[in-house]
Design an enzyme around this catalytic site. Structure first.
Site, PDB file in Angstrom:
ATOM      1  N   CYS A 166      42.515  -0.249  55.759  1.00 51.23           N
ATOM      2  CA  CYS A 166      42.471   0.471  54.483  1.00 51.23           C
ATOM      3  C   CYS A 166      41.465   1.620  54.470  1.00 51.23           C
ATOM      4  O   CYS A 166      41.335   2.317  53.466  1.00 51.23           O
ATOM      5  CB  CYS A 166      42.179  -0.515  53.355  1.00 51.23           C
ATOM      6  SG  CYS A 166      43.404  -1.847  53.268  1.00 51.23           S
ATOM      7  N   HIS A 307      36.508   2.218  46.243  1.00 53.56           N
ATOM      8  CA  HIS A 307      37.551   1.455  46.926  1.00 53.56           C
ATOM      9  C   HIS A 307      38.198   0.510  45.917  1.00 53.56           C
ATOM     10  O   HIS A 307      39.418   0.390  45.877  1.00 53.56           O
ATOM     11  CB  HIS A 307      36.945   0.684  48.107  1.00 53.56           C
ATOM     12  CG  HIS A 307      37.962   0.036  48.988  1.00 53.56           C
ATOM     13  ND1 HIS A 307      39.018   0.728  49.531  1.00 53.56           N
ATOM     14  CD2 HIS A 307      38.085  -1.252  49.422  1.00 53.56           C
ATOM     15  CE1 HIS A 307      39.750  -0.103  50.264  1.00 53.56           C
ATOM     16  NE2 HIS A 307      39.211  -1.308  50.213  1.00 53.56           N
ATOM     17  N   GLU A 318      30.823  -3.726  46.235  1.00 51.79           N
ATOM     18  CA  GLU A 318      30.793  -2.266  46.111  1.00 51.79           C
ATOM     19  C   GLU A 318      29.886  -1.838  44.968  1.00 51.79           C
ATOM     20  O   GLU A 318      29.130  -0.864  45.090  1.00 51.79           O
ATOM     21  CB  GLU A 318      32.200  -1.717  45.919  1.00 51.79           C
ATOM     22  CG  GLU A 318      32.264  -0.199  45.982  1.00 51.79           C
ATOM     23  CD  GLU A 318      33.681   0.349  46.032  1.00 51.79           C
ATOM     24  OE1 GLU A 318      33.834   1.559  46.296  1.00 51.79           O
ATOM     25  OE2 GLU A 318      34.644  -0.421  45.806  1.00 51.79           O
ATOM     26  N   LYS A 339      43.469   2.187  41.632  1.00 55.67           N
ATOM     27  CA  LYS A 339      44.440   1.239  42.197  1.00 55.67           C
ATOM     28  C   LYS A 339      45.179   0.454  41.108  1.00 55.67           C
ATOM     29  O   LYS A 339      46.248  -0.096  41.362  1.00 55.67           O
ATOM     30  CB  LYS A 339      43.740   0.294  43.177  1.00 55.67           C
ATOM     31  CG  LYS A 339      43.326   0.978  44.486  1.00 55.67           C
ATOM     32  CD  LYS A 339      42.679   0.005  45.459  1.00 55.67           C
ATOM     33  CE  LYS A 339      42.455   0.651  46.834  1.00 55.67           C
ATOM     34  NZ  LYS A 339      41.379   1.645  46.847  1.00 55.67           N
ATOM     35  N   HIS A 344      47.326  -0.659  45.758  1.00 56.97           N
ATOM     36  CA  HIS A 344      46.515  -0.385  46.946  1.00 56.97           C
ATOM     37  C   HIS A 344      47.439   0.111  48.047  1.00 56.97           C
ATOM     38  O   HIS A 344      48.235  -0.646  48.596  1.00 56.97           O
ATOM     39  CB  HIS A 344      45.795  -1.668  47.363  1.00 56.97           C
ATOM     40  CG  HIS A 344      44.780  -1.469  48.452  1.00 56.97           C
ATOM     41  ND1 HIS A 344      44.652  -0.294  49.165  1.00 56.97           N
ATOM     42  CD2 HIS A 344      43.834  -2.324  48.963  1.00 56.97           C
ATOM     43  CE1 HIS A 344      43.680  -0.435  50.053  1.00 56.97           C
ATOM     44  NE2 HIS A 344      43.168  -1.636  49.941  1.00 56.97           N
ATOM     45  N   PHE A 403      39.815  -4.130  56.501  1.00 55.58           N
ATOM     46  CA  PHE A 403      39.707  -5.367  57.269  1.00 55.58           C
ATOM     47  C   PHE A 403      39.115  -5.065  58.648  1.00 55.58           C
ATOM     48  O   PHE A 403      39.336  -3.995  59.220  1.00 55.58           O
ATOM     49  CB  PHE A 403      41.080  -6.016  57.440  1.00 55.58           C
ATOM     50  CG  PHE A 403      41.570  -6.765  56.226  1.00 55.58           C
ATOM     51  CD1 PHE A 403      40.740  -7.012  55.142  1.00 55.58           C
ATOM     52  CD2 PHE A 403      42.871  -7.238  56.169  1.00 55.58           C
ATOM     53  CE1 PHE A 403      41.187  -7.708  54.031  1.00 55.58           C
ATOM     54  CE2 PHE A 403      43.332  -7.935  55.060  1.00 55.58           C
ATOM     55  CZ  PHE A 403      42.498  -8.174  53.990  1.00 55.58           C
TER      56      PHE A 403
END
Length: 417
Positions: A166, A307, A318, A339, A344, A403
């Site tokens: 991502c 994010h 975050e 998002k 996403h 990830f």
């Protein structure tokens, strides 16, 4: 080193097939998240996604060519074409021979052609290997996104790809910046694209308990930073940006959307799927430090496109990292995650969200974080809840974390002579 600016934008997602329509819908607080239609998801724990609607790939490529390309490539071609036209760099869809060798591409995707991988795996298992499509591999490789686009637009410069989950879209912008700043090219097209809304994609993320299961209420399922967030909602789409040297852009009288000031990259070295606060914080600090140097001194960030996945761990971490970076919640600029509107978009998210942040500067409006219903004591920043806000935005930061503990941050400012 060369100064690098953004001169072209292109985007497609679940709310629109171009930059203008998409951004307006995002600012209006609309959401493209709904029940999945690309496959039968009735037996899945997660049955919702941000799908691109009414997409016809033959509108931007021939029917035979469309059959050779996975949907993520088709979406990327669509966004790339808009960006190249926006930058006024193509005639009959191609760049001229005198600039083609100094014009490259960085393609980005987290997974690539998962739909075709799934389809051909089923064909192989049920009908035998002789029935596998000869276009299976070329349609599935991430770098074929760049391959198709360079052929279409006559781009003969560096042809590279970012495949970092991502964070891929943001890393692609950083890679393009490096290539131009160090003299490897004069212009670079960045294209992040993803289309993994298929049984294997949704089933895989659902088995990790990463997805929201709020199937009865798709519109409020993705709720970044909200107390009752329960996972992210998959989205698909593509974002494209044309980057070039400031000298080149000024020489041809191009519209300059933004100047890239800095980027930061880091690794968590912690867990394959569970993020930390430390890794993202170090990436933010690195981006901020570079941006200050390139700006010639102190820098004030006006807006952070987070994010903000709507997962319990990411949003908490975050938020903590942002407070550490800025010296407390009271010093943080407005922070939003879009998002909730488009889902996403995985490897495309960084490119799409960088465009959203640039548009926030260009239009003077910060998009909202929708579905802010109940506050979370661990998420206590100004998330611009539910309603967009007019603002003078001159410097933006966009975050992407993936990830494997891979992090990317980009900082840009409004260009002034």
């Amino acid at each position: 080193m060369q100064r690098v600016v953004v001169t072209g934008l292109g985007m497609i997602n679940s709310l629109g097939s171009n930059v203008t329509d998409s951004f307006k819908a995002i600012v209006d607080g609309q959401t493209g998240i709904d029940k999945i239609t690309l496959f039968d998801a009735s037996e899945f724990t997660a049955q919702i996604a941000g799908e691109v609607k009414d997409f016809d790939p033959t509108a931007i490529m021939g029917k035979k060519e469309a059959k050779k390309a996975d949907r993520f490539i088709q979406l990327g071609i669509h966004a790339a074409q808009e960006a190249m036209e926006d930058a006024a760099l193509v005639t009959d869809n191609k760049v001229s021979d005198d600039i083609s060798e100094s014009f490259g591409i960085v393609a980005a995707s987290g997974i690539g052609g998962m739909t075709n991988i799934e389809k051909n795996s089923v064909v192989c298992a049920n009908r035998g290997p002789s029935k596998i499509s000869p276009f299976f591999i070329p349609s599935s490789l991430v770098n074929m996104l760049g391959g198709f686009i360079t052929i279409q637009h006559n781009l003969k410069g560096p042809n590279i790809s970012a495949v970092t989950a991502c964070a891929a879209g943001t890393h692609a912008i950083a890679d393009a910046y490096k290539t131009i700043a160090l003299g490897g090219a004069t212009k670079m097209l960045v294209v992040g694209a993803e289309s993994a809304v298929c049984a294997a994609g949704v089933g895989g993320f659902a088995s990790m308990k990463a997805l929201s299961t709020r199937n009865d209420d798709p519109k409020t399922a993705s709720r970044p930073f909200d107390k009752n967030r329960d996972g992210f909602v998959m989205g698909e789409g593509a974002g494209a940006l044309v980057l070039e040297t400031l000298e080149s852009a000024e020489a041809r009288g191009a519209k300059i959307y933004a100047e890239v000031l800095g980027f930061g990259e880091s690794g968590d070295a912690n867990h394959i799927t569970t993020p930390t606060m430390d890794g993202p914080l170090r990436a933010m600090k690195a981006a901020y430090s570079m941006a200050e140097k390139n700006n010639g001194g102190e820098l004030k960030i006006d807006y952070v496109n987070a994010h903000g996945t709507s997962t319990p761990v990411n949003d908490k971490n975050e938020t903590a990292a942002l407070k550490e970076l800025f010296g407390g919640a009271e010093n943080c600029p407005p922070v939003t995650s879009t998002k909730g509107q488009i889902g996403h978009c995985l490897g495309a998210a960084g490119a799409v969200e960088a465009i959203i942040a640039i548009k926030a500067m260009d239009d003077g409006v910060i998009p909202p974080t929708i579905n802010q219903i109940e506050s979370d004591e661990n998420c206590d920043l100004d998330y611009v809840p539910n309603t967009a806000r007019k603002a003078d935005v001159n410097v933006i930061m966009s975050n992407s974390f993936g990830f494997g503990g891979t992090n990317g941050v980009i900082i840009m400012k409004k260009y002034t002579k």
